[in-house]
Design an enzyme around this catalytic site. Structure first.
Site: not given
Ligand code: DGL
Length: 272
Positions: A6-7, A188-190, A39
């Site tokens: 993940d980022s 989105c994972t957040h 993002g």
């Molecule tokens: N994990 C990213 C997603 O699911 C969101 C975080 C980011 O913008 O880096 O899109």
């Protein structure tokens, strides 16, 4: 090991469900925290950063890497699968987290109208629209980007009035696009960390669909169908957490995403 990328921290919400469903497997989680968030970044940057991370996880011996990031899945996955993989590691696999959601989403809606929320990158890529149309051509899909939510979650402002205000604003906007929406996909994972705020902001008839559970189920199914990959994944029930930022930074902030304390390791991703 099964690689999970993940980022930053968000992919931990997916890893949690993967570990729950597949407790015997070894996992290597890599968060590119030094360059997060992805993002609002360009296609080219997200592709380049993601490819570097995938190569790094391959170098650790992961035969399968899951891009547990919608932005990376939307902007980098296809190119990596089609252009890079055949050259760098034809025997390995990289999977994203948009397709598993697209395959399942139609099972949850009664009205046939769904909403998708995600980062600017995910939404403008149209990946959800394209993927869902392949599996559920008659579904009506509306989408909305929520650029403020990732930074607020990364700062740990999970219950802050500002976060609540933005959640209300984004849910209002998507429901204005169609009042028939009965399923809201958190792309989105957040966003699962804001579940309570979403529940508060949404009418009772709208269901929320998060990714962890579905991605874990689909990964398990994939590995059953691909024993040649499965047998190359080590299974001692170990998890290692890697970050491109400092280990201290990761250990402190990961607590919003992971229930127990974490021992992280800082790594440097080399240019391919
Ligand atoms: N994990 C990213 C997603 O699911 C969101 C975080 C980011 O913008 O880096 O899109």
């Amino acid at each position: 090991m099964l690689g999970v990328f993940d980022s930053g921290f968000g992919g931990l919400t997916v890893l949690k469900d993967l570990v729950k469903k597949m407790p015997g497997y070894d996992f290597a989680y890599l968060g590119d925290n030094a360059r997060a968030p992805y993002g609002n970044r360009s296609f080219d940057s997200v592709y380049r950063y993601t490819l570097e991370a995938v190569r790094y996880l391959f170098s650790l011996g992961c035969p399968l890497v899951i891009l547990a990031c919608n932005t990376a899945s939307a902007k980098a996955l296809r190119t990596i699968q089609q252009k890079d993989l055949p050259h760098i590691a034809p025997q390995n696999r990289v999977l994203g987290i948009i397709r598993p959601m697209a395959e399942e989403v139609g099972n949850f809606t009664k009205t046939g109208h769904i909403g998708v929320l995600g980062t600017e990158g995910t939404i403008t890529s149209q990946s959800y629209l394209l993927e869902i149309a392949k599996f559920w051509p008659s579904l009506h899909v509306k989408q909305e980007s929520c650029p403020m939510l990732v930074p607020l979650v990364e700062k740990g402002l999970l219950k802050h009035p500002a976060t609540e205000m933005f959640v209300e604003e984004y849910t209002k906007k998507i429901l204005e696009k169609s009042e028939k929406i009965d399923t809201l996909l958190l792309g989105c994972t957040h966003y699962p960390l804001l579940q309570e705020l979403f529940l508060k902001a949404l009418p009772k008839n709208v269901k929320i669909l998060s990714q962890g559970n579905i991605v874990a189920k689909k990964t398990q199914e994939y590995l059953k169908k691909h024993p040649e990959i499965d047998k190359r994944i080590t299974k001692n029930g170990k998890i290692c957490f890697l970050t491109t930022d400092s280990a201290e930074f990761f250990e402190k902030n990961a607590t919003f995403f992971w229930n127990s304390s974490i021992k992280a390791e800082n790594i440097t991703i080399l240019q391919p």
